[in-house]
Design an enzyme around this catalytic site. Structure first.
Site, PDB file in Angstrom:
ATOM      1  N   ARG A 163     -13.606  -1.767  21.172  1.00 32.44           N
ATOM      2  CA  ARG A 163     -14.097  -1.121  19.942  1.00 32.44           C
ATOM      3  C   ARG A 163     -13.269   0.084  19.508  1.00 32.44           C
ATOM      4  NH1 ARG A 163     -18.954  -2.864  22.104  1.00 32.44           N
ATOM      5  NH2 ARG A 163     -19.652  -4.643  20.877  1.00 32.44           N
ATOM      6  N   LYS A 185      -3.218   1.991   8.126  1.00 30.05           N
ATOM      7  CA  LYS A 185      -3.457   0.565   7.837  1.00 30.05           C
ATOM      8  C   LYS A 185      -2.851  -0.261   8.951  1.00 30.05           C
ATOM      9  CE  LYS A 185      -3.542  -0.072   2.844  1.00 30.05           C
ATOM     10  NZ  LYS A 185      -2.807  -0.767   1.774  1.00 30.05           N
ATOM     11  N   GLU A 227      11.975   1.493  -0.451  1.00 27.95           N
ATOM     12  CA  GLU A 227      10.632   2.098  -0.295  1.00 27.95           C
ATOM     13  C   GLU A 227      10.726   3.615  -0.481  1.00 27.95           C
ATOM     14  OE1 GLU A 227       7.730   0.701  -0.029  1.00 27.95           O
ATOM     15  OE2 GLU A 227       7.931  -1.226   0.971  1.00 27.95           O
ATOM     16  N   LYS A 269       3.772  10.389   1.316  1.00 26.68           N
ATOM     17  CA  LYS A 269       2.808   9.423   1.879  1.00 26.68           C
ATOM     18  C   LYS A 269       1.621  10.176   2.484  1.00 26.68           C
ATOM     19  CE  LYS A 269       1.380   5.383   3.688  1.00 26.68           C
ATOM     20  NZ  LYS A 269       1.651   4.016   3.971  1.00 26.68           N
ATOM     21  N   GLU A 279      -7.677   3.557  -0.067  1.00 23.61           N
ATOM     22  CA  GLU A 279      -7.114   2.899  -1.244  1.00 23.61           C
ATOM     23  C   GLU A 279      -8.147   2.631  -2.328  1.00 23.61           C
ATOM     24  OE1 GLU A 279      -4.051   0.110  -0.179  1.00 23.61           O
ATOM     25  OE2 GLU A 279      -3.968  -0.679  -2.218  1.00 23.61           O
ATOM     26  N   ARG A 283      -4.345   6.088  -3.648  1.00 24.68           N
ATOM     27  CA  ARG A 283      -3.452   5.380  -2.728  1.00 24.68           C
ATOM     28  C   ARG A 283      -2.808   4.153  -3.380  1.00 24.68           C
ATOM     29  NH1 ARG A 283      -4.319   4.658   3.836  1.00 24.68           N
ATOM     30  NH2 ARG A 283      -2.434   3.466   4.140  1.00 24.68           N
ATOM     31  N   ASN A 287       1.667   1.305  -4.375  1.00 20.78           N
ATOM     32  CA  ASN A 287       2.047  -0.084  -4.665  1.00 20.78           C
ATOM     33  C   ASN A 287       3.061  -0.206  -5.787  1.00 20.78           C
ATOM     34  OD1 ASN A 287       0.490  -1.204  -2.665  1.00 20.78           O
ATOM     35  ND2 ASN A 287      -1.348  -1.202  -3.946  1.00 20.78           N
ATOM     36  N   HIS A 290       5.351  -3.133  -6.060  1.00 22.03           N
ATOM     37  CA  HIS A 290       4.839  -4.127  -5.123  1.00 22.03           C
ATOM     38  C   HIS A 290       4.147  -5.313  -5.796  1.00 22.03           C
ATOM     39  CE1 HIS A 290       5.911  -1.161  -2.180  1.00 22.03           C
ATOM     40  NE2 HIS A 290       5.465  -1.887  -1.182  1.00 22.03           N
ATOM     41  N   HIS A 294       5.603  -8.418  -4.227  1.00 19.44           N
ATOM     42  CA  HIS A 294       4.843  -9.340  -3.372  1.00 19.44           C
ATOM     43  C   HIS A 294       4.923 -10.765  -3.898  1.00 19.44           C
ATOM     44  CE1 HIS A 294       2.153  -5.957  -1.588  1.00 19.44           C
ATOM     45  NE2 HIS A 294       3.135  -6.287  -0.759  1.00 19.44           N
ATOM     46  N   HIS A 307      11.101  -7.316   2.714  1.00 18.49           N
ATOM     47  CA  HIS A 307      10.059  -6.728   1.874  1.00 18.49           C
ATOM     48  C   HIS A 307      10.622  -5.659   0.906  1.00 18.49           C
ATOM     49  CE1 HIS A 307       6.270  -5.013   0.666  1.00 18.49           C
ATOM     50  NE2 HIS A 307       6.653  -3.837   1.139  1.00 18.49           N
TER      51      HIS A 307
HETATM   52  N1  LIG Z   1       0.618  -0.652   7.587  1.00 18.55           N
HETATM   53  C1  LIG Z   1       1.209  -0.326   6.463  1.00 18.55           C
HETATM   54  O1  LIG Z   1       0.785   0.569   5.733  1.00 18.55           O
HETATM   55  C2  LIG Z   1       2.466  -1.054   6.085  1.00 18.55           C
HETATM   56  C3  LIG Z   1       3.274  -0.548   5.060  1.00 18.55           C
HETATM   57  C4  LIG Z   1       4.483  -1.195   4.782  1.00 18.55           C
HETATM   58  C5  LIG Z   1       4.850  -2.326   5.502  1.00 18.55           C
HETATM   59  N2  LIG Z   1       4.012  -2.796   6.484  1.00 18.55           N
HETATM   60  C6  LIG Z   1       4.380  -3.972   7.270  1.00 18.55           C
HETATM   61  O2  LIG Z   1       5.555  -3.674   7.985  1.00 18.55           O
HETATM   62  C7  LIG Z   1       6.225  -4.894   8.276  1.00 18.55           C
HETATM   63  C8  LIG Z   1       7.694  -4.730   8.025  1.00 18.55           C
HETATM   64  O3  LIG Z   1       8.165  -3.703   8.843  1.00 18.55           O
HETATM   65  P1  LIG Z   1       9.723  -3.434   9.043  1.00 18.55           P
HETATM   66  O4  LIG Z   1      10.402  -3.480   7.734  1.00 18.55           O
HETATM   67  O5  LIG Z   1       9.812  -2.216   9.867  1.00 18.55           O
HETATM   68  O6  LIG Z   1      10.223  -4.742   9.813  1.00 18.55           O
HETATM   69  P2  LIG Z   1      10.149  -5.209  11.351  1.00 18.55           P
HETATM   70  O7  LIG Z   1       9.131  -4.482  12.103  1.00 18.55           O
HETATM   71  O8  LIG Z   1      10.065  -6.685  11.310  1.00 18.55           O
HETATM   72  O9  LIG Z   1      11.577  -4.805  11.892  1.00 18.55           O
HETATM   73  C9  LIG Z   1      12.716  -5.378  11.310  1.00 18.55           C
HETATM   74  C10 LIG Z   1      13.745  -5.754  12.385  1.00 18.55           C
HETATM   75  O10 LIG Z   1      14.370  -4.550  12.823  1.00 18.55           O
HETATM   76  C11 LIG Z   1      14.405  -4.537  14.250  1.00 18.55           C
HETATM   77  N3  LIG Z   1      14.410  -3.135  14.650  1.00 18.55           N
HETATM   78  C12 LIG Z   1      13.392  -2.265  14.627  1.00 18.55           C
HETATM   79  N4  LIG Z   1      13.820  -1.046  14.932  1.00 18.55           N
HETATM   80  C13 LIG Z   1      15.138  -1.142  15.181  1.00 18.55           C
HETATM   81  C14 LIG Z   1      16.143  -0.215  15.513  1.00 18.55           C
HETATM   82  N5  LIG Z   1      15.891   1.090  15.625  1.00 18.55           N
HETATM   83  N6  LIG Z   1      17.386  -0.650  15.685  1.00 18.55           N
HETATM   84  C15 LIG Z   1      17.699  -1.979  15.531  1.00 18.55           C
HETATM   85  N7  LIG Z   1      16.787  -2.901  15.186  1.00 18.55           N
HETATM   86  C16 LIG Z   1      15.525  -2.474  15.004  1.00 18.55           C
HETATM   87  C17 LIG Z   1      13.200  -5.313  14.675  1.00 18.55           C
HETATM   88  O11 LIG Z   1      13.368  -5.781  15.964  1.00 18.55           O
HETATM   89  C18 LIG Z   1      13.174  -6.414  13.610  1.00 18.55           C
HETATM   90  O12 LIG Z   1      14.025  -7.462  13.976  1.00 18.55           O
HETATM   91  C19 LIG Z   1       5.576  -5.964   7.420  1.00 18.55           C
HETATM   92  O13 LIG Z   1       4.769  -6.773   8.237  1.00 18.55           O
HETATM   93  C20 LIG Z   1       4.719  -5.179   6.452  1.00 18.55           C
HETATM   94  O14 LIG Z   1       3.562  -5.889   6.064  1.00 18.55           O
HETATM   95  C21 LIG Z   1       2.843  -2.178   6.779  1.00 18.55           C
HETATM   96 ZN   LIG Z   2       6.066  -1.823   0.856  1.00 16.39          ZN
END
Ligand SMILES: NC(=O)c1ccc[n+]([C@@H]2O[C@H](COP(=O)([O-])OP(=O)(O)OC[C@H]3O[C@@H](n4cnc5c(N)ncnc54)[C@H](O)[C@@H]3O)[C@@H](O)[C@H]2O)c1
Ligand SMILES: [Zn+2]
Length: 407
Positions: A163, A185, A227, A269, A279, A283, A287, A290, A294, A307
């Site tokens: 939990r 999130k 971003e 942020k 949101e 918040r 987007n 986005h 998306h 993304h």
């Molecule tokens: N929770 C939220 O508010 C929020 C906001 C934006 C995005 N997201 C989510 O985040 C995800 C995308 O995250 P991302 O863009 O970080 O991609 P990711 O986590 O998939 O990482 C991208 C790649 O980079 C590699 N990597 C990570 N750190 C590294 C480093 N320091 N050096 C070399 N390689 C490295 C990873 O192994 C992976 O292959 C999506 O699932 C998206 O939905 C969430």
């Molecule tokens: Zn985004």
């Protein structure tokens, strides 16, 4: 140890706050011209939500001293579970493991597979079973070391394990440092859509070391820059100016400039999330870019764009829509489009405008099939608009197709 830590990290630069937004397109003025002057000391940016107040800590090289910083947040007898993926552990797991060991912490490393396809319920379940086998209890703490995928899954796991147990986010991508690690999130994908299962679970702290971005692939890094640009458009024109004037330095990951960029983005942020944790209102401005972004990702089965790249094109489309509805000043729209193209290297867009419209209307997250757009009035100020005519959407997407093929 704790006192030493406090002393070491006591210098906090003045926080930039919005003094005035001006009338609709008056310049948004940020207080503190010195907000871009940084010394090499730990910067702490507060996030205050009703469920938890915490800080985002940013400093180059922070991971090497993470054990000292983490001591401040992890209760003395808590077992620590470091959730990460193999490539990230190989690159950046060492200092964190050493630090935890040197601090005499009981900890275990829990690996998950890399990539968006592992962001699913089965991964969270597998990790949870592993935590149980390793003796995790209600006082345990999860550390999420990785990009948004690891952060979202580990955060989700922490939010439901027994939990809810605390999580500390240690983001390692630009997207994660400026966006996904902050705001609580968490979530996993379903086959029928991204992030359809999720929770709000604010972390105990976010520990961001810009140096870890040195190993990020060029494409992942650039994707994160779109971003960052978003924060300039929605709230802080200084971010936009910084990105316009320091393009070369940012593309070569100049450590000082990159740290400034990260800090300013985190501030936006943190402010937005503090004002609206769930949101319900403000918040939503996060987007920006986005809505179309998306849809472009979805239309290409999440295989064609990263993304941030889709968000880049989404910002171009939003600028075009804003301009056509006379919401966005022509000059601002032009600057946004030029900036996205200047950071470039975006995959081409070959997606029919009507297909995008259909996707927007059937998006599981839109309310009543009415797509919401965040549109800029000027750089630094946006509005949420839910009355964008279908024709404007289709036309903007077609224009983006043409532009991407010409650029
Ligand atoms: N929770 C939220 O508010 C929020 C906001 C934006 C995005 N997201 C989510 O985040 C995800 C995308 O995250 P991302 O863009 O970080 O991609 P990711 O986590 O998939 O990482 C991208 C790649 O980079 C590699 N990597 C990570 N750190 C590294 C480093 N320091 N050096 C070399 N390689 C490295 C990873 O192994 C992976 O292959 C999506 O699932 C998206 O939905 C969430
Ligand atoms: Zn985004």
């Amino acid at each position: 140890m704790l006192m030493l830590t406090r002393k070491r990290i006591g210098r906090v630069p003045r926080k930039a706050t919005i003094l005035a937004m001006g009338n609709r397109c008056g310049a948004a003025i940020y207080a503190g011209k010195d907000s871009f002057r940084y010394t090499r000391s730990l910067i702490r940016i507060p996030v205050r939500t009703s469920s938890r107040s915490y800080e985002v800590l940013v400093e180059r090289g922070l991971l090497r001293s993470a054990s000292v910083v983490l001591q401040e947040f992890i209760p003395p007898h808590a077992k620590v579970f470091l959730v990460s993926s193999e490539p990230i552990l190989r690159l950046w797991g060492g200092p964190l493991r050493e630090g935890l060991a040197n601090a005499g912490r009981e900890f275990a490393v829990v690996e998950m597979a890399d990539g968006e396809t592992s962001k699913r319920l089965a991964t969270a379940e597998r990790l949870a079973r592993k935590l149980v086998r390793l003796g995790a209890d209600r006082r345990s703490v999860v550390i999420a070391l990785g990009g948004g995928v690891v952060g979202d899954v580990a955060g989700f796991l922490a939010s439901i394990f027994m939990r809810g147990i605390p999580v500390i986010q240690v983001p390692t991508t630009l997207v994660a440092q400026v966006d996904s690690s902050i705001g609580g999130k968490t979530g996993v994908n379903l086959v029928s859509g991204k992030n359809l299962l999720g929770t709000f679970h604010q972390p105990l702290a976010v520990v961001a070391d810009p140096d870890v971005l040195s190993t990020l692939s060029e494409r992942e890094y650039r994707s994160g820059l779109f971003e960052a640009m978003k924060y300039g458009v929605i709230r802080n024109p200084q971010i936009f100016d910084l990105m316009e004037s320091h393009r070369e330095a940012l593309l070569r990951r100049d450590p000082g400039i990159l740290e400034r960029l990260i800090v300013e983005c985190v501030r936006v942020k943190a402010d937005v999330v503090s004002a609206d944790e769930r949101e319900g209102g403000e918040r939503r401005i996060l987007n920006y870019g986005h809505t179309i972004g998306h849809a472009l990702e979805s239309a290409t089965n999440y295989k064609h764009f990263l993304h941030g790249e889709a968000v880049g094109w989404g910002m171009v489309a939003a600028a075009m829509i804003g301009r056509s509805l006379k919401i966005t000043e022509a000059g601002a729209a032009q600057r946004i489009i030029a900036m996205v193209l200047a950071y470039g290297s975006l995959p081409g867009v070959d997606v029919n405008g009507k297909r995008v419209l259909k996707l927007l209307q059937s998006d599981k997250k839109t309310m009543g099939g009415v797509p919401h757009f965040v549109l800029a009035a000027c750089i630094g100020k946006v509005e949420v608009v839910n009355t964008v005519p279908s024709s404007a959407i289709v036309k903007a997407v077609e224009e983006v197709n043409r532009l991407s093929q010409a650029s």
